[in-house]
Design an enzyme around this catalytic site. Structure first.
Site, PDB file in Angstrom:
ATOM      1  CG  HIS A   1      26.669  27.155  -0.550  1.00 12.45           C
ATOM      2  ND1 HIS A   1      25.369  26.811  -0.803  1.00 12.45           N
ATOM      3  CD2 HIS A   1      26.887  26.837   0.746  1.00 12.45           C
ATOM      4  CE1 HIS A   1      24.835  26.298   0.294  1.00 12.45           C
ATOM      5  NE2 HIS A   1      25.750  26.288   1.248  1.00 12.45           N
TER       6      HIS A   1
ATOM      7  CB  VAL B   1      25.464  15.641   3.736  1.00  9.88           C
ATOM      8  CG1 VAL B   1      26.511  14.682   3.170  1.00  9.88           C
ATOM      9  CG2 VAL B   1      24.069  15.189   3.364  1.00  9.88           C
TER      10      VAL B   1
ATOM     11  CD  GLU C   1      17.158  36.580  -2.651  1.00 14.23           C
ATOM     12  OE1 GLU C   1      16.820  36.256  -1.525  1.00 14.23           O
ATOM     13  OE2 GLU C   1      18.094  36.028  -3.261  1.00 14.23           O
ATOM     14  CE  LYS C   2      21.907  43.092  -9.435  1.00 17.63           C
ATOM     15  NZ  LYS C   2      21.521  43.811 -10.678  1.00 17.63           N
TER      16      LYS C   2
ATOM     17  CE  LYS D   1      25.344  22.492   0.291  1.00 13.57           C
ATOM     18  NZ  LYS D   1      24.915  22.589   1.704  1.00 13.57           N
TER      19      LYS D   1
ATOM     20  NE  ARG E   1      19.569  19.167   5.694  1.00 11.96           N
ATOM     21  CZ  ARG E   1      19.310  20.147   4.841  1.00 11.96           C
ATOM     22  NH1 ARG E   1      18.219  20.876   4.971  1.00 11.96           N
ATOM     23  NH2 ARG E   1      20.158  20.430   3.868  1.00 11.96           N
TER      24      ARG E   1
ATOM     25  CD  GLU F   1      21.978  26.695   2.334  1.00 12.10           C
ATOM     26  OE1 GLU F   1      21.934  25.461   2.317  1.00 12.10           O
ATOM     27  OE2 GLU F   1      21.421  27.401   1.473  1.00 12.10           O
TER      28      GLU F   1
END
Ligand code: MV4
Length: 445
Positions: free
Chosen positions: A208, A295, A200-201, A237, A292, A275
């Protein structure tokens, strides 16, 4: 309806699921390893079953033992939480074959989204933007050089069977491509059992940003807005917030619509997350789908008032969604700090006995944790011991409230990342909302 749930997890998420079950009038069965018999999820469940020795592979990942626990306790459903078996399509199949409701998406949903190339192809067909890149896997280095030249450097090589950032290679020039390509394939083989990679680029300094999805078994899909999860270290994260501080309303609307379209494209059911990478010009691109509960789901709960775990259980039971998109209103701002039993400078695990414990409280403060005074943090499992979540009317007030709550939080006997979070809450760039996924590498904390 579901009568009794086996909670195939530990720690704060096991407790979170247990609480939702109690409020729904559903009986709970905790499963635990040999060393977890003093864990809070075991103490609070209606029943408990020991499923094996300390190593996860022998206990929390032991499918046979977990299915047996459901059979001996006459449970009718299994909630996998996050991690462990939560994205294991084979386990979902086994549950269904044993007459147990897997509280999550279908095995087909997981397979389609677990394969990053099929995920890219599926969402593209639904009109969701992706970064320029290969449509299929890249077979050899000659092809890789040709494709990277067409896309333009920098590029990123990712494993088809990967995810969560593991095994990715960023390449800045044709000269470094052959080595990176070979390394990516070999890491993909050893890490995921499949050497296939795609290109990918590479998007520099992205945020995010992810959208929480809620879907039932009747084809209804809604979203609960976005979370900004840019504050991370080595793909872990550390702080999440909702909403994203800088997202313009028109981009927010488009991102939400795209996330719903992506979920509909795979006929998704249950809760899930789409995402995206958000670049400096507010262009967003699909990265992957997490099939899923995550968190960081509490920040979304705080600003929408929706109990995501309850909705997930009811959707698994076949109930239609109780909300329409227009019922979902975003209220205020929420921040979550993940508190780990780690050295706050080196981020190395620091398990041991908690010898003195006091949790913060007051308006807009939530602690999701399974530890208590005299609890022994174990070395065998993840080092996250608590999630501190705050909610306030504005981002500015939420940061002040988090700072105040971190000050109140007392955990003695072990090292934790509380002091690290305190520094972030006082960091000028963080306060101004000037964050991206490179924040912690760039800013001296
Ligand atoms: C990227 C990227 C830049 N450009 N893809 C990391 C997690 C995995 N889902 C994909 N990731 C990235 N993919 C392109 N084309 C940057 C990252 C990335 C990242 C993304 C989200 C949060 C933290 C990150 C840290 C480093 C790299």
């Amino acid at each position: 309806m579901i009568h009794k749930v086996v909670i195939a997890n530990r720690g704060e998420i096991a407790l979170r699921i247990l609480r939702a079950c109690k409020e729904l009038g559903i009986k709970t069965v905790a499963v635990h390893s040999d060393v977890d018999s003093e864990a809070l999820h075991v103490k609070l469940a209606d029943q408990s079953v020991c499923i094996g020795p300390a190593p996860s592979i022998d206990s929390y990942l032991n499918m046979k033992a977990i299915i047996s626990a459901a059979e001996v306790t006459d449970a009718d459903a299994i909630h996998p939480g996050y991690g462990f078996l939560s994205e294991n399509a084979e386990f979902a199949d086994i549950c269904n074959n044993c007459g147990l409701t897997f509280i999550g998406p279908t095995a087909e949903n997981m397979r389609l989204m677990g394969d990053k190339i099929s995920a890219r192809q599926t969402v593209t067909a639904a009109g969701v933007p992706i970064l320029p890149g290969t449509k299929d896997g890249v077979a050899n280095v000659e092809e890789a050089v040709k494709i990277a030249g067409e896309i333009g450097y920098p590029v990123i090589i990712k494993a088809t069977a990967g995810g969560g950032g593991r095994g990715m290679k960023i390449v800045h020039s044709p000269a470094s491509l052959p080595n990176a390509f070979a390394a990516a394939r070999s890491e993909a083989q050893s890490g995921f059992g499949n050497p296939e990679v795609y290109i990918e680029k590479y998007c520099e300094r992205p945020r995010h940003v992810e959208i929480q999805i809620l879907a039932d078994k009747h084809g209804h899909v809604i979203h609960l807005g976005e979370r900004d999860c840019s504050i991370q270290r080595r793909h872990q994260k550390l702080i999440e917030e909702a909403p994203c501080a800088i997202l313009p309303d028109d981009v927010r609307k488009k991102m939400g619509d795209c996330a719903v379209a992506a979920a509909k494209a795979v006929n998704y059911s249950s809760v899930g997350t789409i995402e995206f990478l958000l670049d400096a010009n507010n262009n967003f691109y699909f990265m992957e789908m997490n099939t899923r509960v995550q968190v960081e789901h509490p920040v979304t709960e705080m600003i929408t008032g929706v109990d995501i775990i309850k909705e997930q259980i009811m959707a698994a039971a076949g109930e239609p969604l109780r909300f329409k998109q227009e019922d979902i209103k975003i209220n205020g701002h929420a921040i979550e700090c993940r508190i780990n039993a780690e050295d706050p400078e080196k981020f190395t695990p620091c398990p041991g006995l908690i010898n003195g414990y006091h949790t913060p409280g007051g308006l807009g403060v939530r602690v999701d944790s399974a530890v208590y005074d005299q609890y022994k943090v174990l070395p065998h499992y993840d080092s996250m011991i608590a999630k501190l979540i705050v909610h306030a009317e504005t981002r500015e007030e939420a940061i002040k409230r988090m700072s105040r709550a971190l000050d109140e939080y007392l955990i003695e006997g072990i090292k934790t990342t509380i002091s690290f979070h305190q520094k972030i809450m006082n960091n000028k760039e963080f306060i101004e909302g000037d964050i991206d996924t490179g924040f912690l590498e760039r800013v001296k904390i």
